[in-house]
Design a protein around this motif. Structure first.
Motif, PDB file in Angstrom:
ATOM      1  N   THR A  49       1.024  -1.356   0.037  1.00  0.00           N
ATOM      2  CA  THR A  49      -0.104   0.072   0.085  1.00  0.00           C
ATOM      3  C   THR A  49       0.892   1.238   0.209  1.00  0.00           C
ATOM      4  OG1 THR A  49      -1.803  -1.329   1.373  1.00  0.00           O
ATOM      5  CG2 THR A  49      -1.827   1.193   1.279  1.00  0.00           C
ATOM      6  N   ARG A  50       1.873   1.399   0.873  1.00  0.00           N
ATOM      7  CA  ARG A  50       2.870   2.531   0.773  1.00  0.00           C
ATOM      8  C   ARG A  50       3.293   2.657  -0.415  1.00  0.00           C
ATOM      9  NH1 ARG A  50       5.397   0.818   6.657  1.00  0.00           N
ATOM     10  NH2 ARG A  50       3.733   2.329   8.052  1.00  0.00           N
ATOM     11  N   ALA A  51       3.867   1.536  -1.020  1.00  0.00           N
ATOM     12  CA  ALA A  51       4.480   1.588  -2.226  1.00  0.00           C
ATOM     13  C   ALA A  51       3.833   2.248  -3.442  1.00  0.00           C
ATOM     14  CB  ALA A  51       5.175   0.295  -2.736  1.00  0.00           C
ATOM     15  N   ALA A  52       2.431   2.194  -3.265  1.00  0.00           N
ATOM     16  CA  ALA A  52       1.227   2.433  -4.333  1.00  0.00           C
ATOM     17  C   ALA A  52       1.066   4.067  -4.363  1.00  0.00           C
ATOM     18  CB  ALA A  52       0.081   1.480  -4.225  1.00  0.00           C
ATOM     19  N   VAL A  53       1.172   4.467  -3.193  1.00  0.00           N
ATOM     20  CA  VAL A  53       0.849   5.944  -2.975  1.00  0.00           C
ATOM     21  C   VAL A  53       1.735   6.800  -3.946  1.00  0.00           C
ATOM     22  CG1 VAL A  53       0.975   7.932  -1.464  1.00  0.00           C
ATOM     23  CG2 VAL A  53       0.218   5.731  -0.570  1.00  0.00           C
ATOM     24  N   GLY A  54       1.048   7.420  -4.640  1.00  0.00           N
ATOM     25  CA  GLY A  54       1.629   8.412  -5.578  1.00  0.00           C
ATOM     26  C   GLY A  54       1.923   7.929  -7.056  1.00  0.00           C
ATOM     27  N   LEU A  55       1.227   6.356  -7.172  1.00  0.00           N
ATOM     28  CA  LEU A  55       1.647   5.935  -8.711  1.00  0.00           C
ATOM     29  C   LEU A  55       0.450   6.322  -9.301  1.00  0.00           C
ATOM     30  CD1 LEU A  55       2.796   2.337  -7.898  1.00  0.00           C
ATOM     31  CD2 LEU A  55       4.275   4.151  -8.579  1.00  0.00           C
ATOM     32  N   ASP A  56       0.416   6.692 -10.638  1.00  0.00           N
ATOM     33  CA  ASP A  56      -0.588   7.160 -11.390  1.00  0.00           C
ATOM     34  C   ASP A  56      -1.534   6.011 -11.534  1.00  0.00           C
ATOM     35  OD1 ASP A  56      -1.749   9.153 -13.244  1.00  0.00           O
ATOM     36  OD2 ASP A  56      -1.530   7.635 -14.769  1.00  0.00           O
ATOM     37  N   SER A  57      -0.981   4.895 -11.835  1.00  0.00           N
ATOM     38  CA  SER A  57      -2.059   3.538 -11.981  1.00  0.00           C
ATOM     39  C   SER A  57      -2.925   3.302 -10.746  1.00  0.00           C
ATOM     40  CB  SER A  57      -0.890   2.438 -12.275  1.00  0.00           C
ATOM     41  OG  SER A  57      -0.148   2.025 -11.043  1.00  0.00           O
ATOM     42  N   ALA A  58      -2.418   3.604  -9.679  1.00  0.00           N
ATOM     43  CA  ALA A  58      -3.094   3.403  -8.410  1.00  0.00           C
ATOM     44  C   ALA A  58      -4.075   4.835  -7.946  1.00  0.00           C
ATOM     45  CB  ALA A  58      -2.228   3.303  -7.193  1.00  0.00           C
ATOM     46  N   ASN A  59      -4.100   5.735  -8.921  1.00  0.00           N
ATOM     47  CA  ASN A  59      -5.021   6.938  -8.578  1.00  0.00           C
ATOM     48  C   ASN A  59      -5.927   7.162  -9.762  1.00  0.00           C
ATOM     49  OD1 ASN A  59      -5.519   9.300  -7.089  1.00  0.00           O
ATOM     50  ND2 ASN A  59      -4.138  10.667  -8.365  1.00  0.00           N
ATOM     51  N   SER A  60      -6.797   6.358  -9.848  1.00  0.00           N
ATOM     52  CA  SER A  60      -7.582   6.292 -11.057  1.00  0.00           C
ATOM     53  C   SER A  60      -9.042   5.874 -10.884  1.00  0.00           C
ATOM     54  CB  SER A  60      -6.874   5.555 -12.303  1.00  0.00           C
ATOM     55  OG  SER A  60      -7.787   5.650 -13.425  1.00  0.00           O
ATOM     56  N   TYR A  61      -9.820   6.260 -11.617  1.00  0.00           N
ATOM     57  CA  TYR A  61     -11.293   5.687 -11.455  1.00  0.00           C
ATOM     58  C   TYR A  61     -11.193   4.215 -12.199  1.00  0.00           C
ATOM     59  CZ  TYR A  61     -13.668   9.799  -9.836  1.00  0.00           C
ATOM     60  OH  TYR A  61     -13.805  11.099  -9.076  1.00  0.00           O
ATOM     61  N   LEU A  62     -10.393   3.908 -13.001  1.00  0.00           N
ATOM     62  CA  LEU A  62     -10.355   2.719 -13.922  1.00  0.00           C
ATOM     63  C   LEU A  62      -9.451   1.862 -13.300  1.00  0.00           C
ATOM     64  CD1 LEU A  62     -10.000   4.586 -17.455  1.00  0.00           C
ATOM     65  CD2 LEU A  62     -12.287   3.636 -16.254  1.00  0.00           C
ATOM     66  N   PRO A  63      -9.700   0.396 -13.608  1.00  0.00           N
ATOM     67  CA  PRO A  63     -10.869  -0.148 -14.218  1.00  0.00           C
ATOM     68  C   PRO A  63     -12.241  -0.147 -13.136  1.00  0.00           C
ATOM     69  CG  PRO A  63      -9.590  -1.984 -13.782  1.00  0.00           C
ATOM     70  CD  PRO A  63      -8.706  -0.545 -13.488  1.00  0.00           C
ATOM     71  N   PHE A  64     -13.492   0.173 -13.802  1.00  0.00           N
ATOM     72  CA  PHE A  64     -14.431   0.216 -12.688  1.00  0.00           C
ATOM     73  C   PHE A  64     -14.679  -1.011 -11.926  1.00  0.00           C
ATOM     74  CE2 PHE A  64     -16.472   3.467 -16.160  1.00  0.00           C
ATOM     75  CZ  PHE A  64     -16.131   4.620 -15.238  1.00  0.00           C
ATOM     76  N   THR A  65     -14.666  -1.997 -12.391  1.00  0.00           N
ATOM     77  CA  THR A  65     -14.657  -3.240 -11.590  1.00  0.00           C
ATOM     78  C   THR A  65     -13.503  -3.773 -10.892  1.00  0.00           C
ATOM     79  OG1 THR A  65     -14.286  -4.673 -13.509  1.00  0.00           O
ATOM     80  CG2 THR A  65     -16.739  -3.912 -13.169  1.00  0.00           C
ATOM     81  N   GLY A  66     -12.619  -3.245 -10.933  1.00  0.00           N
ATOM     82  CA  GLY A  66     -11.296  -3.470 -10.137  1.00  0.00           C
ATOM     83  C   GLY A  66     -10.141  -3.977 -11.184  1.00  0.00           C
ATOM     84  N   GLN A  67      -9.168  -3.753 -10.472  1.00  0.00           N
ATOM     85  CA  GLN A  67      -7.825  -4.142 -11.518  1.00  0.00           C
ATOM     86  C   GLN A  67      -7.848  -5.666 -11.627  1.00  0.00           C
ATOM     87  OE1 GLN A  67      -4.362  -2.577  -9.247  1.00  0.00           O
ATOM     88  NE2 GLN A  67      -5.318  -0.574  -9.449  1.00  0.00           N
ATOM     89  N   GLN A  68      -7.162  -6.120 -12.735  1.00  0.00           N
ATOM     90  CA  GLN A  68      -7.164  -7.700 -13.136  1.00  0.00           C
ATOM     91  C   GLN A  68      -6.618  -8.556 -12.062  1.00  0.00           C
ATOM     92  OE1 GLN A  68      -9.133  -9.142 -15.076  1.00  0.00           O
ATOM     93  NE2 GLN A  68      -8.278 -11.161 -15.232  1.00  0.00           N
ATOM     94  N   ALA A  69      -5.368  -7.760 -11.777  1.00  0.00           N
ATOM     95  CA  ALA A  69      -4.442  -8.515 -10.820  1.00  0.00           C
ATOM     96  C   ALA A  69      -5.011  -8.740  -9.537  1.00  0.00           C
ATOM     97  CB  ALA A  69      -3.299  -7.770 -10.430  1.00  0.00           C
ATOM     98  N   ALA A  70      -5.918  -7.773  -9.017  1.00  0.00           N
ATOM     99  CA  ALA A  70      -6.757  -7.754  -7.611  1.00  0.00           C
ATOM    100  C   ALA A  70      -7.708  -8.678  -7.912  1.00  0.00           C
ATOM    101  CB  ALA A  70      -7.068  -6.523  -7.249  1.00  0.00           C
ATOM    102  N   LYS A  71      -8.342  -8.768  -8.964  1.00  0.00           N
ATOM    103  CA  LYS A  71      -9.470  -9.737  -9.225  1.00  0.00           C
ATOM    104  C   LYS A  71      -9.240 -11.102  -9.251  1.00  0.00           C
ATOM    105  CE  LYS A  71     -11.623  -7.592 -12.615  1.00  0.00           C
ATOM    106  NZ  LYS A  71     -12.615  -7.453 -13.883  1.00  0.00           N
ATOM    107  N   GLU A  72      -7.879 -11.464  -9.914  1.00  0.00           N
ATOM    108  CA  GLU A  72      -7.332 -12.719 -10.060  1.00  0.00           C
ATOM    109  C   GLU A  72      -6.727 -13.066  -8.582  1.00  0.00           C
ATOM    110  OE1 GLU A  72      -3.930 -12.308 -12.426  1.00  0.00           O
ATOM    111  OE2 GLU A  72      -5.171 -12.341 -14.432  1.00  0.00           O
TER     112      GLU A  72
END
Length: 390
Positions: A49-72
């Protein structure tokens, strides 16, 4: 002023926050009112979580149903426990944790006026979301047999009518701590299949079972994979309450409806939280078994210190309940008196029907054994002050 919307007629506000506010920050008060724990989240989740702070990919409305890696990660986690597989792309969505996933499922599966079967007692957040969705709750009272909470299977069958759209359960249950048995799950599955109704299953505490009981999942029963909606969260088992991250797994045939409801209800969970979820579920949680052992120790300490009171030990989860009416005290009155004796605990009013209304809830997950052992004398003194029998 126009009248209040009818959907709110039966929706009572929580009293947990009022009790917590009255307790304040006094370190001497035993905090048994809220579903929290002092046991720490998985270190890998904190680091990710700390590593994700400030990453553009973690600061987005997309994808609406969740990131594929998280769903996996969620699909793998559920398959590892239940033996039932789900397609991450079409049968899993991520939510903003405990509340919106419950409402998502109800709104996607039911129409106003549909009947929804729940237990008495149940979690108030389940009951009140049935009301918010326009549903009609049908309560099945839990009974006590051989020192354990049991589901009355005759009452369950009688509660299912042609208007029933779903059975709505959590297991283990908050707040009573009941755990459904193999026979009970088999009966529930048989009803769902025979009557062609949905099971909305909140798996929030599924793995927190005590006394060497097995972990049972309804999707493993014949005919249930295609008629079960699993709603889950990292709040309890992973101790990630502040992440506000959860999930829904459902058959592909209804997931498009669930996803549409979710997008217009919760939009999307935060990417920072998803990073923590991926780590927690993918890397494994070596400390989880130790946490369950510790929560069981706290359950045992609570049961021992309140020996003699009308209380069924929790078979799992984070709390159990005391029948204060049996001792001549209204649970709401006792809750207020307990604060004067250094105990924050909440009444079960509005958490079901006649069974719930007799009880006071005690959450044992947020206090160590040494402090829980202080409860007995304080509780007995409060019951006597309130005019009850201790």
């Amino acid at each position: 002023m126009r009248p209040r919307p009818t959907r709110l007629n039966h929706v009572a506000g929580f009293n947990i926050d009022a009790v917590a506010a009255s307790a304040g920050d006094d370190p001497e008060i035993l905090r048994l009112e809220n579903l929290d724990t002092d046991l720490l989240p998985p270190p890998s989740a904190v680091e990710a979580t700390r590593a994700a702070v400030g990453l553009d990919s973690a600061n987005s409305y997309l994808p609406f149903t969740g990131q594929q890696a998280a769903k996996e990660a969620v699909a793998g986690y559920v398959a590892g426990r239940t033996g039932v597989s789900y397609d991450p792309a079409t049968e899993v969505i991520l939510t903003s944790s405990d509340g919106d996933c419950l409402l998502d499922a109800l709104l996607a599966l039911t129409d106003p006026g549909d009947e929804i079967v729940l237990t008495d007692p149940t979690y108030a957040g389940m009951l009140n979301r049935v009301y918010l969705a326009g549903g009609v709750p049908r309560l099945v009272p839990m009974t006590v047999s051989a020192g354990a909470w049991r589901l009355d299977l005759g009452e369950l069958e009688a509660a299912v009518t042609p208007k029933t759209r779903a059975i709505f359960l959590q297991n283990p249950s908050f707040p009573s701590g009941y755990c459904l048995t193999e026979d009970e799950w088999s009966a529930i599955a048989g009803l769902c299949v025979a009557r062609d109704i949905w099971l909305i299953y909140w798996s929030l505490m599924e793995g927190i079972v005590f006394d060497a009981q097995p972990i049972l999942s309804p999707v493993a029963y014949p005919g249930m994979r295609e008629r079960t909606i699993i709603v889950g969260s990292a709040s309890i088992e992973q101790r990630m309450i502040g992440w506000r991250i959860g999930w829904i797994l459902a058959p592909r045939a209804v997931m498009s409806d669930v996803a549409v409801v979710h997008m217009y209800n919760g939009i999307t969970p935060g990417g920072i939280a998803q990073a923590g979820l991926i780590a927690a579920l993918s890397d494994g949680d070596e400390s989880f078994a130790q946490c369950v052992t510790e929560w069981e120790r706290r359950r045992n300490a609570l049961t021992t210190t309140l020996q003699g009171f009308a209380m069924i030990p929790a078979a799992g989860g984070w709390s159990q309940i005391v029948d204060t009416v049996h001792h001549g005290v209204d649970p709401g009155d006792l809750s207020r008196v307990l604060l004067r004796h250094g105990v924050a605990a909440t009444a079960m009013t509005g958490w079901g029907g006649p069974v719930a209304d007799r009880h006071l809830r005690l959450v044992f997950s947020n206090e160590p054994v040494e402090r829980i052992q202080l409860l007995g004398d304080r509780f007995r003194a409060a019951v006597r002050e309130a005019g009850g029998r201790a």
